[in-house]
Scaffold this active site. Structure first.
Site, PDB file in Angstrom:
ATOM      1  NE  ARG A   1      -4.348  -1.111   0.153  1.00 47.50           N
ATOM      2  CZ  ARG A   1      -4.546  -2.119  -0.707  1.00 47.50           C
ATOM      3  NH1 ARG A   1      -3.610  -2.445  -1.574  1.00 47.50           N
ATOM      4  NH2 ARG A   1      -5.673  -2.796  -0.707  1.00 47.50           N
TER       5      ARG A   1
ATOM      6  CG  HIS B   1      -3.066   0.130  -6.420  1.00 52.32           C
ATOM      7  ND1 HIS B   1      -3.396   0.722  -5.230  1.00 52.32           N
ATOM      8  CD2 HIS B   1      -3.264  -1.193  -6.214  1.00 52.32           C
ATOM      9  CE1 HIS B   1      -3.788  -0.195  -4.355  1.00 52.32           C
ATOM     10  NE2 HIS B   1      -3.717  -1.386  -4.950  1.00 52.32           N
TER      11      HIS B   1
HETATM   12  P1  NDP Z   1      -2.036 -11.346   4.586  1.00 47.22           P
HETATM   13  O1  NDP Z   1      -2.997 -10.806   5.567  1.00 47.22           O
HETATM   14  O2  NDP Z   1      -2.164 -12.763   4.146  1.00 47.22           O
HETATM   15  O3  NDP Z   1      -0.539 -11.166   5.124  1.00 47.22           O
HETATM   16  C1  NDP Z   1      -0.108 -10.013   5.768  1.00 47.22           C
HETATM   17  C2  NDP Z   1       1.301 -10.240   6.264  1.00 47.22           C
HETATM   18  O4  NDP Z   1       1.792  -9.009   6.812  1.00 47.22           O
HETATM   19  C3  NDP Z   1       1.370 -11.286   7.375  1.00 47.22           C
HETATM   20  O5  NDP Z   1       2.556 -12.051   7.281  1.00 47.22           O
HETATM   21  C4  NDP Z   1       1.420 -10.419   8.638  1.00 47.22           C
HETATM   22  O6  NDP Z   1       2.061 -11.008   9.752  1.00 47.22           O
HETATM   23  C5  NDP Z   1       2.253  -9.260   8.135  1.00 47.22           C
HETATM   24  N1  NDP Z   1       2.061  -8.096   9.007  1.00 47.22           N
HETATM   25  C6  NDP Z   1       0.923  -7.423   9.290  1.00 47.22           C
HETATM   26  N2  NDP Z   1       1.150  -6.435  10.179  1.00 47.22           N
HETATM   27  C7  NDP Z   1       2.472  -6.494  10.466  1.00 47.22           C
HETATM   28  C8  NDP Z   1       3.309  -5.771  11.330  1.00 47.22           C
HETATM   29  N3  NDP Z   1       2.850  -4.767  12.103  1.00 47.22           N
HETATM   30  N4  NDP Z   1       4.610  -6.106  11.400  1.00 47.22           N
HETATM   31  C9  NDP Z   1       5.105  -7.134  10.659  1.00 47.22           C
HETATM   32  N5  NDP Z   1       4.358  -7.877   9.808  1.00 47.22           N
HETATM   33  C10 NDP Z   1       3.058  -7.555   9.716  1.00 47.22           C
HETATM   34  O7  NDP Z   1      -2.077 -10.380   3.326  1.00 47.22           O
HETATM   35  P2  NDP Z   1      -1.809 -10.704   1.788  1.00 47.22           P
HETATM   36  O8  NDP Z   1      -0.493 -11.352   1.672  1.00 47.22           O
HETATM   37  O9  NDP Z   1      -2.982 -11.369   1.178  1.00 47.22           O
HETATM   38  O10 NDP Z   1      -1.766  -9.211   1.185  1.00 47.22           O
HETATM   39  C11 NDP Z   1      -0.848  -8.265   1.641  1.00 47.22           C
HETATM   40  C12 NDP Z   1      -1.209  -6.881   1.162  1.00 47.22           C
HETATM   41  O11 NDP Z   1      -0.913  -6.725  -0.219  1.00 47.22           O
HETATM   42  C13 NDP Z   1      -2.683  -6.503   1.234  1.00 47.22           C
HETATM   43  O12 NDP Z   1      -3.051  -6.145   2.544  1.00 47.22           O
HETATM   44  C14 NDP Z   1      -2.768  -5.339   0.282  1.00 47.22           C
HETATM   45  O13 NDP Z   1      -2.532  -4.131   0.968  1.00 47.22           O
HETATM   46  C15 NDP Z   1      -1.637  -5.590  -0.713  1.00 47.22           C
HETATM   47  N6  NDP Z   1      -2.121  -5.890  -2.053  1.00 47.22           N
HETATM   48  C16 NDP Z   1      -1.741  -5.050  -3.081  1.00 47.22           C
HETATM   49  C17 NDP Z   1      -2.144  -5.318  -4.369  1.00 47.22           C
HETATM   50  C18 NDP Z   1      -1.668  -4.480  -5.502  1.00 47.22           C
HETATM   51  O14 NDP Z   1      -2.164  -4.641  -6.622  1.00 47.22           O
HETATM   52  N7  NDP Z   1      -0.734  -3.589  -5.300  1.00 47.22           N
HETATM   53  C19 NDP Z   1      -3.003  -6.465  -4.686  1.00 47.22           C
HETATM   54  C20 NDP Z   1      -3.334  -7.274  -3.529  1.00 47.22           C
HETATM   55  C21 NDP Z   1      -2.900  -6.981  -2.275  1.00 47.22           C
HETATM   56  P3  NDP Z   1       1.505 -12.367  10.418  1.00 47.22           P
HETATM   57  O15 NDP Z   1       1.923 -13.442   9.451  1.00 47.22           O
HETATM   58  O16 NDP Z   1       2.209 -12.455  11.692  1.00 47.22           O
HETATM   59  O17 NDP Z   1       0.010 -12.214  10.516  1.00 47.22           O
HETATM   60  C1  OXD Z   2      -5.977  -5.403  -3.258  1.00 46.06           C
HETATM   61  C2  OXD Z   2      -5.523  -4.420  -4.245  1.00 46.06           C
HETATM   62  O1  OXD Z   2      -5.936  -5.114  -2.058  1.00 46.06           O
HETATM   63  O2  OXD Z   2      -5.786  -4.622  -5.454  1.00 46.06           O
HETATM   64  O3  OXD Z   2      -6.389  -6.506  -3.670  1.00 46.06           O
HETATM   65  O4  OXD Z   2      -4.885  -3.441  -3.882  1.00 46.06           O
END
Ligand code: NDP
Ligand code: OXD
Length: 316
Positions: free
Chosen positions: A231, A279
């Site tokens: 993000r 994005h």
């Molecule tokens: P998940 O919820 O599966 O994974 C999130 C990961 O981030 C987990 O490993 C979590 O830790 C870690 N995390 C969260 N908070 C913290 C913190 N404070 N400190 C350290 N680690 C942290 O999410 P996804 O993998 O499915 O997606 C990740 C992000 O990708 C989405 O939230 C979205 O913002 C972004 N995204 C962007 C897209 C784009 O087109 N640019 C498309 C899709 C998604 P833990 O394992 O301990 O829970």
């Molecule tokens: C998502 C994105 O969160 O597209 O899936 O950013």
């Protein structure tokens, strides 16, 4: 044919085209893009992307909210959200898009794509030094659905992989770190940083100059590289520009920005060592996502639990 007994889906999307979602959802259920009133009793589910604030607050029969994306910061930002389950996207299709993006960007930086493009423009025939992938450590911030899949693909491509998460995680062949105490050792062991974190209170602004300074600078890469596909508000755009200009960072691939669309005045648009995408690292494809959403609604109505639920306290 849609079944009126099942109530209506409220499709509330801003900044993204709702039409294909509408067409696919309405093959099975009645869909509206606005409630008849703030307390419209016919709405049973909401399917949303950046829904207007207050829209969902008073719907008396709302059973669940479905995000059309993997991230849910766009939903949770509304302080009036009703206390119903929130389901996010976890899908092989979306994961594959993200894995493709991460591999593409890591390989392009690793194989000096930016340098070669600049050389070609000037018709320069020059061969820079080459390092094998296994001499480069890629560090992934966020070892969730997307981070773990990216890690697996990078390992297959021959890179060394580090991962950082909130809680302790074990991922085969990945050097894992977690929590505040794990962040510095993770960064100190990382040449190419890939950000795949959700946006939460804890992660807002985390990718700042101080963090970038801690990345390892060795190997033939000639400097650390940042790739952010999580993000935009995870990063400080101005700190990235500063880090590029003073050599803290060699190059960056940025899919997300503090303000989107990226303002025309941003220096990142024209920086010679920044690769900008709008994005679009992993676009949600309704033809792959609407089916599972509708199946979840059916299963929920049969009394089965919803999958891919958001932990509202954690914020993701
Ligand atoms: P998940 O919820 O599966 O994974 C999130 C990961 O981030 C987990 O490993 C979590 O830790 C870690 N995390 C969260 N908070 C913290 C913190 N404070 N400190 C350290 N680690 C942290 O999410 P996804 O993998 O499915 O997606 C990740 C992000 O990708 C989405 O939230 C979205 O913002 C972004 N995204 C962007 C897209 C784009 O087109 N640019 C498309 C899709 C998604 P833990 O394992 O301990 O829970
Ligand atoms: C998502 C994105 O969160 O597209 O899936 O950013």
């Amino acid at each position: 044919m849609s079944d009126p007994q099942k109530g209506r889906i409220l499709l509330a999307m801003t900044g993204s085209n709702p039409r294909p979602w509408y067409e696919l959802l309405s093959q099975s259920r009645e869909v509206v893009t606005e409630p008849a009133s703030p307390d419209d009793p016919s709405i049973t589910y909401a399917v949303v992307w950046k829904q207007p604030r207050n829209l969902l607050a008073k719907l008396p029969n709302l059973k669940a909210i479905f995000s059309v994306g993997a991230g849910v910061d766009h939903i949770l930002v509304d302080p009036t959200l009703p206390d119903v389950p929130i389901v996010r996207v976890v899908s092989e299709n979306l994961t594959q898009h993200m894995v493709d993006y991460v591999l593409w960007r890591v390989l392009d930086h690793h194989r000096q794509g930016m340098l070669y493009r600049a050389q070609q423009k000037r018709k320069v025939w020059h061969e820079p030094p080459q390092r094998p992938a296994n001499d480069i450590s890629v560090g992934i911030m966020g070892l969730g659905e997307l981070g773990r899949a990216a890690a697996r693909a990078l390992l297959v491509a021959g890179f060394r992989v580090n991962g950082w998460s909130r809680s302790e995680r074990s991922v085969p062949d990945v050097a894992t770190f977690h929590g505040d105490q794990g962040l510095t050792p993770f960064l100190n062991a990382t040449d190419i940083l890939v950000v795949l974190l959700p946006l939460t209170e804890q992660t807002t602004g985390i990718v700042d100059y101080r963090l970038l300074k801690q990345l390892r600078k060795r190997n033939g890469l000639g400097g650390a590289v940042l790739i952010n596909a999580g993000r935009g508000k995870l990063q400080k755009d101005a700190d990235i520009a500063r880090a590029l200009d003073d050599g803290t960072l060699k190059e960056a691939s940025l899919d997300v920005f503090e303000i989107e669309p990226l303002p025309k005045t941003s220096p990142l648009w024209t920086h010679p060592r920044v690769f900008v995408t709008p994005h679009s690292a992993a676009t949600s494809d309704p033809s792959h996502l609407v089916g599972p959403m509708l199946e979840q609604m059916e299963a929920f109505e049969r009394g089965e639990p919803l999958a891919n639920l958001v932990d509202r306290k954690a914020g993701y």
